[in-house]
Design a protein around this motif. Structure first.
Motif, short mmCIF file in Angstrom:
data_model
loop_
_atom_site.label_atom_id
_atom_site.label_comp_id
_atom_site.label_asym_id
_atom_site.label_seq_id
_atom_site.Cartn_x
_atom_site.Cartn_y
_atom_site.Cartn_z
N MET A 1 117.13 83.75 -20.31
CA MET A 1 117.13 83.41 -18.99
C MET A 1 118.10 83.52 -18.04
O MET A 1 119.16 82.86 -18.46
N GLY A 2 117.98 83.93 -16.87
CA GLY A 2 119.05 84.00 -15.98
C GLY A 2 119.11 82.93 -15.04
O GLY A 2 118.31 82.13 -14.82
N LYS A 3 120.40 82.40 -14.58
CA LYS A 3 120.50 81.33 -13.68
C LYS A 3 119.81 81.44 -12.32
O LYS A 3 119.58 80.62 -11.64
N LEU A 4 119.70 82.83 -12.26
CA LEU A 4 118.91 83.08 -10.65
C LEU A 4 117.49 83.76 -10.56
O LEU A 4 116.99 84.56 -9.88
N ASP A 5 116.69 83.45 -12.00
CA ASP A 5 115.66 84.06 -12.14
C ASP A 5 114.46 83.48 -10.98
O ASP A 5 114.46 82.46 -10.56
N GLY A 6 113.94 84.74 -10.41
CA GLY A 6 112.94 84.31 -9.46
C GLY A 6 113.53 84.17 -7.91
O GLY A 6 112.79 83.92 -6.93
N GLY A 30 119.16 87.62 -12.83
CA GLY A 30 117.81 87.67 -12.72
C GLY A 30 117.30 87.59 -11.05
O GLY A 30 116.17 87.50 -10.79
N ALA A 31 118.37 87.68 -10.24
CA ALA A 31 117.94 87.58 -8.70
C ALA A 31 117.61 89.23 -8.34
O ALA A 31 117.92 90.01 -8.91
N GLN A 32 116.84 89.17 -7.33
CA GLN A 32 116.53 90.20 -6.54
C GLN A 32 117.60 90.24 -5.29
O GLN A 32 117.61 89.30 -4.67
N VAL A 33 118.21 91.20 -5.31
CA VAL A 33 119.49 91.09 -4.23
C VAL A 33 119.22 92.33 -3.19
O VAL A 33 119.10 93.37 -3.37
N VAL A 34 119.41 91.76 -1.72
CA VAL A 34 119.94 92.58 -0.54
C VAL A 34 121.29 92.43 -0.31
O VAL A 34 121.69 91.30 -0.38
N PHE A 35 121.94 93.31 -0.26
CA PHE A 35 123.45 93.27 0.22
C PHE A 35 123.85 94.29 1.14
O PHE A 35 123.60 95.51 1.14
#
Ligand code: NAD
Length: 251
Positions: A1-6, A30-35
């Motif tokens: 499990m990631g610390k940023l899941d969801g 676990g994050a979805q990222v826009v950068f």
């Protein structure tokens, strides 16, 4: 499990240095990222690296001084991934120190526009989306220059980073009711292109590191660890505070 899941995150200044490392780590967690950044080729490379590793991230052109760019970046996060939970205001610039009589008003304005106004604009456009998501976390990258070591700092840079520090606290106080946390990170000398270009003279770099009790530059991973903590639910009771990561320079 990631610390940023969801979670869905937006990171400014993500084409290189600390911002690129944050984008990569956030995806791994676990994050979805826009950068976004103004260095579009470098940003596209970071996006390709993340996708090659099986992650999901989208690069957008984002000049942090542009309201239209911020509006577009937040819209991209919401339309692509459905919401926005995390904003990292990481983009920043530094300029060489000169005697104050030689500093121009335009140079001062540029540093303030990127380092301070950029943080304000990102916050302005992120907050409605975070409210919509039921809360969020904003992490602003300031500097130890925004707190102290003032004898050695470039004045415009230090003033802009001090503005970020206090803006962070005001944002935290005023948006706690929206379940939005806001904290600042204050790096000491970190091994990125910014530091290398600001201290290209090895003697100047040695003097700088002489004021760091741990006796070395930090590496981007040491900043990312702090940013990740503040962005994640591990810091659910942490808001309006400052995390100094500087090898003891301010001690
Ligand atoms: P860096 O120069 O490698 O990265 C900064 C990024 O910001 C670059 O990708 C750059 O293109 C981007 N940027 C600059 N102007 C922009 C704009 N108008 N719009 C969007 N993006 C823009 O340096 P870094 O060390 O990774 O810096 C990240 C943050 O850390 C900055 O806010 C910096 O002030 C802060 N910081 C760095 C150090 C250090 O020693 N490296 C120390 C204290 C604080």
């Amino acid at each position: 499990m990631g610390k940023l899941d969801g979670k869905v995150a937006l990171i400014s200044g993500g084409a290189r240095g600390q911002g690129a490392a944050e984008a990569k780590t956030f995806v791994q967690e676990g994050a979805q990222v826009v950068f976004g950044d103004i260095l579009d080729d470098a940003g596209a490379h970071v996006e390709a690296d993340i996708r090659a590793a099986g992650g999901e991230a989208v690069y957008v052109h984002l000049d942090v001084t542009s309201e239209a760019d911020w509006r577009g970046a937040v819209q991209e996060a919401v339309s692509r991934f459905g919401k926005l939970n995390i904003l990292v205001n990481n983009a920043g610039i530094i300029i060489p120190r000169v005697p104050i009589e030689e500093r121009t008003g335009d140079e001062w304005d540029r540093v303030m526009a990127v380092n301070a106004k950029g943080v304000f604009l990102g916050t302005k456009y992120a907050i409605p989306a975070m409210r919509q998501a039921g809360g969020g976390s904003i992490v602003n990258i300031s500097s130890i220059a925004g707190i102290g070591q003032s004898l050695h700092q470039e004045p415009a840079y230090a003033a802009s980073k001090g503005a970020v520090r206090i803006f962070t606290k005001v944002t935290a106080s005023q948006h706690a009711k929206d379940k939005i946390r806001c904290n600042s990170v204050h790096p000491g000398p970190i091994d990125t292109e910014m530091l290398r270009s600001a201290m290209s003279d090895p003697q100047v770099l040695d003097q700088r590191l002489g004021r760091v009790p741990l006796g070395r530059m930090g590496v981007v991973e040491e900043i990312v660890a702090g940013v990740l903590f503040l962005a994640s639910d591990d810091a659910s009771y942490v808001t309006g505070t400052e995390l100094v990561i500087d090898g003891g320079a301010l001690a």
